[in-house]
Design an enzyme around this catalytic site. Structure first.
Site, PDB file in Angstrom:
ATOM      1  N   SER A  87       0.671  -1.130  -0.189  1.00  0.00           N
ATOM      2  CA  SER A  87       0.020   0.001   0.084  1.00  0.00           C
ATOM      3  C   SER A  87       0.905   1.353  -0.062  1.00  0.00           C
ATOM      4  O   SER A  87       1.684   1.433  -0.910  1.00  0.00           O
ATOM      5  CB  SER A  87      -0.924  -0.070   1.274  1.00  0.00           C
ATOM      6  OG  SER A  87      -2.093   1.031   1.088  1.00  0.00           O
ATOM      7  N   GLU A  89      -2.114  -2.644  -8.245  1.00  0.00           N
ATOM      8  CA  GLU A  89      -3.182  -2.844  -7.354  1.00  0.00           C
ATOM      9  C   GLU A  89      -3.533  -1.464  -6.660  1.00  0.00           C
ATOM     10  O   GLU A  89      -2.881  -0.647  -6.671  1.00  0.00           O
ATOM     11  CB  GLU A  89      -2.883  -4.014  -6.587  1.00  0.00           C
ATOM     12  CG  GLU A  89      -1.971  -3.929  -5.363  1.00  0.00           C
ATOM     13  CD  GLU A  89      -2.469  -3.200  -3.919  1.00  0.00           C
ATOM     14  OE1 GLU A  89      -3.793  -4.028  -3.951  1.00  0.00           O
ATOM     15  OE2 GLU A  89      -2.055  -2.929  -3.370  1.00  0.00           O
ATOM     16  N   HIS A 128      -4.109  -5.106  -1.303  1.00  0.00           N
ATOM     17  CA  HIS A 128      -5.526  -4.798  -0.741  1.00  0.00           C
ATOM     18  C   HIS A 128      -6.273  -6.072  -0.747  1.00  0.00           C
ATOM     19  O   HIS A 128      -6.890  -5.993  -2.121  1.00  0.00           O
ATOM     20  CB  HIS A 128      -5.875  -3.707  -1.116  1.00  0.00           C
ATOM     21  CG  HIS A 128      -5.099  -2.496  -0.574  1.00  0.00           C
ATOM     22  ND1 HIS A 128      -4.093  -1.873  -1.560  1.00  0.00           N
ATOM     23  CD2 HIS A 128      -5.028  -1.733   0.703  1.00  0.00           C
ATOM     24  CE1 HIS A 128      -3.589  -0.922  -0.813  1.00  0.00           C
ATOM     25  NE2 HIS A 128      -3.953  -0.704   0.345  1.00  0.00           N
TER      26      HIS A 128
END
Length: 307
Positions: free
Chosen positions: A111, A207, A275
């Site tokens: 992330s 992503e 995620h």
């Protein structure tokens, strides 16, 4: 030639740090218990539980001091983030490149930590790992994909991710490159800064969370116009279930296909890494791999990620 950190053996001491946002104390403690049960020794660093300002786990100086201390400590075998959130980019101008180069270690996170992955790979020549975090994944029941974790951190020389790991083919072909990437929002926001992501000759993994189809289209167009897809060999997208509801998945895939209509390499989607709500797959960034979408899609790793 990038540096491969040492493998994580049973008994490895893992520094638990929070370079971005403040995690929930209970989740950190629960994740630490899970690490101990696996035979690791988690070491909680001073600012792991946060304290502000705002939503940050300490000031930028406090957070970077934890990170530097973890790299410098000879008794620490690897570094794992508690959670993501926002704030890692604040650390980039404060990082001690020579300290990190002199003390290569496993760094684990995803992330917002895409910023650190990019920095460590580009400025420190260090392979890093887009992999489960303490509060975000180890604290969840079945939050970690153990097969990929063991393959990555115990040093498997050749292994693969397949349809069983969520991969679906969007565009056929076969390509070889170095695995790079992470959270697409963080990668795109690095452009125009001294810490812009390098994507050349790569298999690019992308992503995100909460990103709508038109936003994927827009960000991919941004990467194209910035020249960041010019020498990318192939692209793998995440499972996207944290971005759209099932009814909108077709629209998302169509938006990706539209934005990549001039991209010549193979494209796959659905990899359960980052995620995700299912067991999180560990990815070694900086190693050679092959994306094979000639029939059933496979992401084949061609070398070990650690020594």
């Amino acid at each position: 030639m990038s540096t491969k950190p040492k493998a994580l053996r049973k008994g490895a001491r893992l520094a638990v740090v929070s370079p971005a946002s403040t995690p929930q104390r209970g989740l950190v403690e629960k994740g630490a218990v899970a690490l101990r049960e696996l035979g690791y020794e988690p070491v909680l660093y001073p600012h792991v539980f946060g304290g502000g300002p705002l939503y940050y786990a300490g000031t930028a100086e406090e957070r970077v001091n934890d990170l530097h201390a973890a790299f410098a400590d000879k008794t620490i075998d690897g570094i794992i983030a508690a959670r993501g959130g926002w704030g890692t980019a604040e650390l980039l101008p404060l990082l001690d490149t020579e300290l990190i180069r002199a003390n290569p270690k496993v760094f684990i996170g995803y992330s917002d930590h895409t910023s650190l992955h990019t920095y460590f790979q580009t400025h420190c020549d260090l392979n890093t790992f887009y992999a489960p975090m303490v509060a975000a994944d180890f604290a969840r029941e079945n939050g970690v994909d153990w097969s990929s974790w063991c393959s990555v951190f115990e040093g498997a020389s050749e292994w693969s991710l397949t349809a069983a790991d969520g991969l679906r083919m969007l565009r056929p072909g076969k390509a070889t490159g170095v695995l790079r990437g992470g959270c697409i929002s963080i990668l795109a926001q690095s452009l125009g800064t001294p810490w812009a992501a390098e994507t050349g000759n790569s298999i690019l993994f992308l992503e995100d969370i909460g990103t709508k189809p038109y936003q994927w289209d827009r960000i991919l167009l941004h990467l194209r116009w910035a020249g960041r897809l010019d020498t990318v060999q192939g692209i793998v997208f995440g499972d996207m279930k944290q971005c759209v509801i099932p009814e909108d998945m077709e629209l998302l895939e169509d938006a990706i296909q539209h934005s990549l209509r001039d991209f010549a390499g193979p494209v796959a989607i659905g990899l359960r890494s980052g995620h995700v709500s299912e067991p999180n797959i560990s990815l070694p960034l900086g190693v050679s791999c092959m994306l094979d979408c000639s029939s059933e899609p496979q992401l084949n790793f061609l070398e070990s990620a650690v020594v």
